[in-house]
Design a protein around this motif. Structure first.
Motif, PDB file in Angstrom:
ATOM      1  N   CYS A   1      36.268  44.145  37.610  1.00 15.22           N
ATOM      2  CA  CYS A   1      36.913  43.584  38.800  1.00 15.22           C
ATOM      3  C   CYS A   1      38.430  43.626  38.652  1.00 15.22           C
ATOM      4  CB  CYS A   1      36.444  42.148  39.031  1.00 15.22           C
ATOM      5  SG  CYS A   1      34.686  42.000  39.403  1.00 15.22           S
TER       6      CYS A   1
ATOM      7  N   TYR B   1      41.224  45.738  40.943  1.00 24.10           N
ATOM      8  CA  TYR B   1      42.484  45.161  41.411  1.00 24.10           C
ATOM      9  C   TYR B   1      43.671  46.007  40.951  1.00 24.10           C
ATOM     10  CZ  TYR B   1      46.653  42.311  41.286  1.00 24.10           C
ATOM     11  OH  TYR B   1      47.945  41.882  41.405  1.00 24.10           O
TER      12      TYR B   1
ATOM     13  N   LYS C   1      46.192  47.551  43.374  1.00 21.53           N
ATOM     14  CA  LYS C   1      47.509  46.903  43.349  1.00 21.53           C
ATOM     15  C   LYS C   1      48.588  47.884  43.805  1.00 21.53           C
ATOM     16  CE  LYS C   1      50.626  44.565  40.174  1.00 21.53           C
ATOM     17  NZ  LYS C   1      50.859  44.221  38.773  1.00 21.53           N
TER      18      LYS C   1
ATOM     19  N   ALA D   1      47.286  45.434  46.978  1.00 18.30           N
ATOM     20  CA  ALA D   1      46.255  44.401  46.839  1.00 18.30           C
ATOM     21  C   ALA D   1      46.865  43.108  46.298  1.00 18.30           C
ATOM     22  CB  ALA D   1      45.147  44.869  45.910  1.00 18.30           C
ATOM     23  N   LYS D   2      46.346  42.020  46.788  1.00 19.93           N
ATOM     24  CA  LYS D   2      46.767  40.692  46.327  1.00 19.93           C
ATOM     25  C   LYS D   2      45.814  40.220  45.239  1.00 19.93           C
ATOM     26  CE  LYS D   2      49.736  40.286  49.774  1.00 19.93           C
ATOM     27  NZ  LYS D   2      50.707  41.308  49.649  1.00 19.93           N
ATOM     28  N   LYS D   3      46.301  39.307  44.409  1.00 21.71           N
ATOM     29  CA  LYS D   3      45.460  38.768  43.336  1.00 21.71           C
ATOM     30  C   LYS D   3      44.226  38.051  43.880  1.00 21.71           C
ATOM     31  CE  LYS D   3      48.669  38.370  39.546  1.00 21.71           C
ATOM     32  NZ  LYS D   3      49.339  37.497  38.590  1.00 21.71           N
TER      33      LYS D   3
ATOM     34  N   LEU E   1      42.145  39.115  45.960  1.00 26.47           N
ATOM     35  CA  LEU E   1      41.022  40.070  45.949  1.00 26.47           C
ATOM     36  C   LEU E   1      40.370  40.100  44.572  1.00 26.47           C
ATOM     37  CD1 LEU E   1      39.273  42.339  47.159  1.00 26.47           C
ATOM     38  CD2 LEU E   1      41.072  43.940  46.480  1.00 26.47           C
ATOM     39  N   MET E   2      41.198  40.159  43.536  1.00 31.45           N
ATOM     40  CA  MET E   2      40.670  40.171  42.171  1.00 31.45           C
ATOM     41  C   MET E   2      39.858  38.907  41.897  1.00 31.45           C
ATOM     42  SD  MET E   2      42.724  40.192  38.539  1.00 31.45           S
ATOM     43  CE  MET E   2      43.373  38.545  38.770  1.00 31.45           C
ATOM     44  N   TRP E   3      40.383  37.756  42.288  1.00 31.54           N
ATOM     45  CA  TRP E   3      39.685  36.502  42.017  1.00 31.54           C
ATOM     46  C   TRP E   3      38.386  36.387  42.804  1.00 31.54           C
ATOM     47  CZ3 TRP E   3      40.450  34.566  37.655  1.00 31.54           C
ATOM     48  CH2 TRP E   3      41.701  34.604  37.055  1.00 31.54           C
TER      49      TRP E   3
ATOM     50  N   ALA F   1      38.828  46.057  49.890  1.00 32.17           N
ATOM     51  CA  ALA F   1      39.167  47.099  48.912  1.00 32.17           C
ATOM     52  C   ALA F   1      39.156  48.481  49.562  1.00 32.17           C
ATOM     53  CB  ALA F   1      38.202  47.052  47.730  1.00 32.17           C
TER      54      ALA F   1
END
Length: 152
Positions: A70, A74, A78, A82-84, A86-88, A135
């Motif tokens: 994941c 990101y 990025k 992409a913003k964090k 999305l990763m979280w 994504a």
């Protein structure tokens, strides 16, 4: 196991040949394949010694490698903005998927269908986010190398 270790060596040794914006992603790929190789080695020994599925080792491996994947999504996205968050979101749903899967397989076997359903829903949320959701939109907007990496 050996293929994963070879992939790790490739990622680590070729990292400097990639554009700087991709190097952290390549490093994470190397970590994922290295962690998997080590756990596959333990799983092989466990199976050989006990003649039963190494459920615990599989989930330990997945709890480490799936959230790292994941993070890798990101890092690739990025570059496209992409913003964090999305990763979280991806990490959250991957943990839900894995914990529910473990509960259904190892803890509450009599309710495996329920935990499998929860795990499956989390999986499909992740798949949707990557292939049709945020994504995918970021990858399409960026085009070029980001879109190619997303497709891979």
């Amino acid at each position: 196991c050996m293929a994963m270790m070879a992939a790790s060596a490739f990622f680590f040794l070729s990292m400097n040949s990639f554009d700087k914006k991709w190097r952290t992603s390549i490093l994470v790929s190397g970590l994922i394949t290295f962690i998997a190789a080590v756990h596959y080695w333990y799983m092989r020994d466990y199976w050989a010694s006990n003649a039963e599925s190494p459920t615990f080792f599989r989930y330990v491996d997945w709890v480490l490698t799936v959230p790292l994947m994941c993070v890798e999504f990101y890092l690739i996205l990025k570059v496209a903005g992409a913003k964090k968050s999305l990763m979280w979101k991806l990490i959250f749903w991957s943990v839900v998927m894995l914990v529910a899967g473990y509960f259904g397989e190892a803890v509450y076997r009599d309710q495996a269908w329920f935990w499998g359903l929860i795990s499956g829903i989390a999986y499909f949320i992740i798949a949707y986010m990557i292939w049709f959701g945020e994504a995918k939109k970021l990858a399409e907007q960026a085009g070029g190398a980001v879109l190619d990496a997303h497709k891979t």
